[in-house]
Design an enzyme around this catalytic site. Structure first.
Site, PDB file in Angstrom:
ATOM      1  N   HIS A 182       0.802  -1.228   0.000  1.00  0.00           N
ATOM      2  CA  HIS A 182       0.000   0.000   0.000  1.00  0.00           C
ATOM      3  C   HIS A 182       0.832   1.274   0.000  1.00  0.00           C
ATOM      4  CE1 HIS A 182       0.752  -0.574   4.324  1.00  0.00           C
ATOM      5  NE2 HIS A 182       0.668   0.741   4.409  1.00  0.00           N
TER       6      HIS A 182
HETATM    7  C1  UD1 Z   1      -2.444   5.321   5.683  1.00  0.00           C
HETATM    8  C2  UD1 Z   1      -1.168   5.911   6.308  1.00  0.00           C
HETATM    9  C3  UD1 Z   1      -0.025   4.934   6.176  1.00  0.00           C
HETATM   10  C4  UD1 Z   1      -0.398   3.567   6.734  1.00  0.00           C
HETATM   11  C5  UD1 Z   1      -1.680   3.084   6.088  1.00  0.00           C
HETATM   12  C6  UD1 Z   1      -2.089   1.800   6.762  1.00  0.00           C
HETATM   13  C7  UD1 Z   1      -0.790   8.340   6.172  1.00  0.00           C
HETATM   14  C8  UD1 Z   1      -0.093   9.409   5.431  1.00  0.00           C
HETATM   15  N1  UD1 Z   1      -0.770   7.130   5.591  1.00  0.00           N
HETATM   16  O1  UD1 Z   1      -2.220   5.152   4.299  1.00  0.00           O
HETATM   17  O2  UD1 Z   1       1.094   5.415   6.898  1.00  0.00           O
HETATM   18  O3  UD1 Z   1       0.646   2.659   6.475  1.00  0.00           O
HETATM   19  O4  UD1 Z   1      -2.721   4.065   6.292  1.00  0.00           O
HETATM   20  O5  UD1 Z   1      -3.059   1.106   6.108  1.00  0.00           O
HETATM   21  O6  UD1 Z   1      -1.346   8.566   7.216  1.00  0.00           O
HETATM   22  N2  UD1 Z   1      -9.622   4.363   1.797  1.00  0.00           N
HETATM   23  C9  UD1 Z   1     -10.775   3.620   1.801  1.00  0.00           C
HETATM   24  N3  UD1 Z   1     -11.334   3.301   3.002  1.00  0.00           N
HETATM   25  C10 UD1 Z   1     -10.813   3.702   4.191  1.00  0.00           C
HETATM   26  C11 UD1 Z   1      -9.651   4.467   4.163  1.00  0.00           C
HETATM   27  C12 UD1 Z   1      -9.064   4.793   2.965  1.00  0.00           C
HETATM   28  O7  UD1 Z   1     -11.283   3.231   0.751  1.00  0.00           O
HETATM   29  O8  UD1 Z   1     -11.379   3.357   5.246  1.00  0.00           O
HETATM   30  C13 UD1 Z   1      -9.003   4.691   0.491  1.00  0.00           C
HETATM   31  C14 UD1 Z   1      -9.391   6.063  -0.031  1.00  0.00           C
HETATM   32  O9  UD1 Z   1      -9.468   5.979  -1.424  1.00  0.00           O
HETATM   33  C15 UD1 Z   1      -8.206   6.911   0.370  1.00  0.00           C
HETATM   34  C16 UD1 Z   1      -7.056   5.934   0.241  1.00  0.00           C
HETATM   35  O10 UD1 Z   1      -7.585   4.685   0.635  1.00  0.00           O
HETATM   36  O11 UD1 Z   1      -8.056   8.035  -0.448  1.00  0.00           O
HETATM   37  C17 UD1 Z   1      -5.848   6.280   1.098  1.00  0.00           C
HETATM   38  O12 UD1 Z   1      -6.213   6.442   2.472  1.00  0.00           O
HETATM   39  P1  UD1 Z   1      -5.284   7.296   3.465  1.00  0.00           P
HETATM   40  O13 UD1 Z   1      -5.768   7.168   4.857  1.00  0.00           O
HETATM   41  O14 UD1 Z   1      -5.096   8.675   2.930  1.00  0.00           O
HETATM   42  O15 UD1 Z   1      -3.879   6.621   3.313  1.00  0.00           O
HETATM   43  P2  UD1 Z   1      -3.450   5.104   3.306  1.00  0.00           P
HETATM   44  O16 UD1 Z   1      -2.874   4.779   1.982  1.00  0.00           O
HETATM   45  O17 UD1 Z   1      -4.551   4.253   3.828  1.00  0.00           O
HETATM   46  N1  UDP Z   2      -3.180  -6.202   8.809  1.00  0.00           N
HETATM   47  C1  UDP Z   2      -4.432  -6.794   8.936  1.00  0.00           C
HETATM   48  N2  UDP Z   2      -5.120  -7.121   7.809  1.00  0.00           N
HETATM   49  C2  UDP Z   2      -4.620  -6.927   6.558  1.00  0.00           C
HETATM   50  C3  UDP Z   2      -3.331  -6.330   6.452  1.00  0.00           C
HETATM   51  C4  UDP Z   2      -2.661  -5.962   7.596  1.00  0.00           C
HETATM   52  O1  UDP Z   2      -4.909  -7.019  10.056  1.00  0.00           O
HETATM   53  O2  UDP Z   2      -5.292  -7.273   5.564  1.00  0.00           O
HETATM   54  C5  UDP Z   2      -2.465  -5.799  10.047  1.00  0.00           C
HETATM   55  C6  UDP Z   2      -1.061  -6.317  10.224  1.00  0.00           C
HETATM   56  O3  UDP Z   2      -1.035  -7.601  10.822  1.00  0.00           O
HETATM   57  C7  UDP Z   2      -0.461  -5.271  11.144  1.00  0.00           C
HETATM   58  C8  UDP Z   2      -1.119  -3.987  10.665  1.00  0.00           C
HETATM   59  O4  UDP Z   2      -2.305  -4.395   9.984  1.00  0.00           O
HETATM   60  O5  UDP Z   2      -0.847  -5.512  12.491  1.00  0.00           O
HETATM   61  C9  UDP Z   2      -0.203  -3.237   9.737  1.00  0.00           C
HETATM   62  O6  UDP Z   2      -0.888  -2.170   9.177  1.00  0.00           O
HETATM   63  P1  UDP Z   2      -0.561  -1.574   7.734  1.00  0.00           P
HETATM   64  O7  UDP Z   2       0.263  -2.542   6.957  1.00  0.00           O
HETATM   65  O8  UDP Z   2      -1.849  -1.133   7.163  1.00  0.00           O
HETATM   66  O9  UDP Z   2       0.246  -0.266   8.083  1.00  0.00           O
HETATM   67  P2  UDP Z   2       1.785   0.064   8.345  1.00  0.00           P
HETATM   68  O10 UDP Z   2       2.262  -0.861   9.410  1.00  0.00           O
HETATM   69  O11 UDP Z   2       2.503  -0.086   7.054  1.00  0.00           O
HETATM   70  O12 UDP Z   2       1.762   1.488   8.768  1.00  0.00           O
END
Ligand code: UD1
Ligand code: UDP
Length: 364
Positions: free
Chosen positions: A206
């Site tokens: 992601h």
């Molecule tokens: C965010 C965090 C990242 C973390 C990740 C974990 C920041 C800058 N990024 O990235 O550090 O590793 O979460 O998963 O804070 N969306 C949905 N449903 C949701 C949330 C998001 O569909 O519930 C989609 C939307 O299209 C949105 C995109 O995901 O625009 C990105 O969401 P966003 O929270 O901005 O960043 P992540 O890529 O999820």
């Molecule tokens: N995780 C989860 N379901 C998924 C993918 C990740 O429960 O489909 C959990 C994973 O085990 C870990 C956390 O989400 O505990 C990590 O979050 P993510 O990878 O979204 O964010 P990051 O750690 O990169 O910020």
């Protein structure tokens, strides 16, 4: 009693905060409040974690949602300021490195409310990562810095932060793993998917550097196509990744791969059960590098850097970047039955949240 506002916003926050909040609730020295910014809002990225981790309903849900970095950060600040003025806590606790982490800390510091940052001091050295900016800025305004690994202490020291207020406490994410292990083991996902232990590789992706760039993403998809001809791939796809794959015309290609199982994002218990039983993990997640290290599952990180170097020095993690040939080559030893050498890092023992509440209690 210490009145504490504990802040969560996005998927990786929930498993870090759950053990801290629970220990505070069970102590008569704390009056903890749980605030959810709503940065993540889909059931599969948010509510399912409250269920799986046994977290209470948040005291306030800010409903901030998605947006550009500026919009999301600003909206959390505006809404968090109101909550902080309403509750007037003694401390605000933030975890990790997402936009909600920095935004909540900024709202608190301007109201002169002290901040504790859990997972302080991690640095990838890559300022193109939004998380790196969030880490640096949050640490710079936090009063208490709780650190997971020694590199964190070194970075903070280099930035002039050492002595009182900086504590190596271990890894709260591992507290959740240890606490939930009996429930993880009981989760039926392996059986319901017909998967045998060590017969598959698990994948998450992601990071914007991988999935927002069509060429980089296409190179990774090419590697997945080659790998799924050797081993079954299980891919719970993040909504950002699904959206970008659709835009770049890569989703149809992923869907057509015979030996790749594309799933929605999984709940914590089923995901960790898959991880624990995978032959190999491929990921660009921060937290997954740590969890695979704890379980001794080989992990290839599709990035050029990591803010969690201990997972390479002691654990099972290897950086492989996003080049097709490099990903496929690095996978080979593990597909042929190889295992990774590993040790569990110091203080990753399930007691980090206990150390944190003891440090808070001593302030009282
Ligand atoms: C965010 C965090 C990242 C973390 C990740 C974990 C920041 C800058 N990024 O990235 O550090 O590793 O979460 O998963 O804070 N969306 C949905 N449903 C949701 C949330 C998001 O569909 O519930 C989609 C939307 O299209 C949105 C995109 O995901 O625009 C990105 O969401 P966003 O929270 O901005 O960043 P992540 O890529 O999820
Ligand atoms: N995780 C989860 N379901 C998924 C993918 C990740 O429960 O489909 C959990 C994973 O085990 C870990 C956390 O989400 O505990 C990590 O979050 P993510 O990878 O979204 O964010 P990051 O750690 O990169 O910020």
């Amino acid at each position: 009693m210490l009145k504490i506002v504990n802040v969560v916003g996005a998927r990786p926050n929930f498993m870090k905060m759950a053990p801290i909040h629970r220990r505070m609730q069970h102590s008569n020295e704390f009056a903890p409040l749980l605030i959810h910014t709503g940065q993540h809002y889909d059931d599969r990225l948010s509510r399912s974690f409250f269920r799986d981790l046994g977290m209470p309903e948040p005291d306030r849900y800010l409903g901030v949602g998605s947006g550009s970095h500026a919009v999301q950060t600003a909206q959390v600040m505006v809404d968090m300021e109101k909550v902080l003025l309403e509750f007037r806590p003694d401390w605000v606790v933030v975890v990790g490195d997402v936009n909600s982490t920095l935004a909540a800390a900024l709202a608190a510091v301007k109201l002169h409310i002290p901040i504790a940052h859990v997972e302080a001091g991690l640095r990838s050295g890559d300022r193109q990562m939004p998380e790196e900016i969030n880490r640096i800025l949050t640490d710079s305004i936090a009063d208490l810095l709780f650190v997971t690994e020694k590199s964190g202490l070194d970075h903070l020291c280099a930035e002039g932060r050492h002595g009182a207020g900086v504590h190596l406490v271990g890894n709260v994410m591992i507290d959740s793993l240890v606490e939930q292990l009996p429930f993880i083991e009981q989760d039926p996902i392996l059986e319901s998917m017909g998967l045998r232990p060590a017969s598959f590789a698990l994948l998450t992706l992601h990071r914007p550097s991988n999935v927002d760039d069509p060429q980089v993403f296409a190179a990774i998809v090419e590697a997945l196509d080659l790998l799924q001809q050797q081993i079954e791939l299980v891919f719970p796809i993040h909504p950002r990744t699904e959206k970008m794959a659709g835009q770049f015309g890569l989703l149809a290609r992923l869907q057509k791969m015979n030996n790749l199982r594309l799933l929605p994002p999984l709940g914590y218990l089923p995901f960790v059960r898959l991880m624990k039983n995978a032959r190999l993990m491929l990921t660009d997640s921060g937290g997954v590098q740590e969890e695979t290290t704890f379980f001794g599952v080989p992990c290839l990180t599709l990035r050029e850097n990591t803010e969690r170097p201990i997972t390479i020095e002691m654990g099972t993690n290897r950086l492989v970047g996003s080049n097709t040939a490099a990903i496929v080559a690095a996978s080979q030893p593990f597909l042929n039955g190889g295992t990774a050498q590993f040790q569990i890092p110091p203080l990753w023992d399930g007691q980090a949240s206990q150390r944190i509440v003891e440090i808070f209690a001593a302030l009282n």
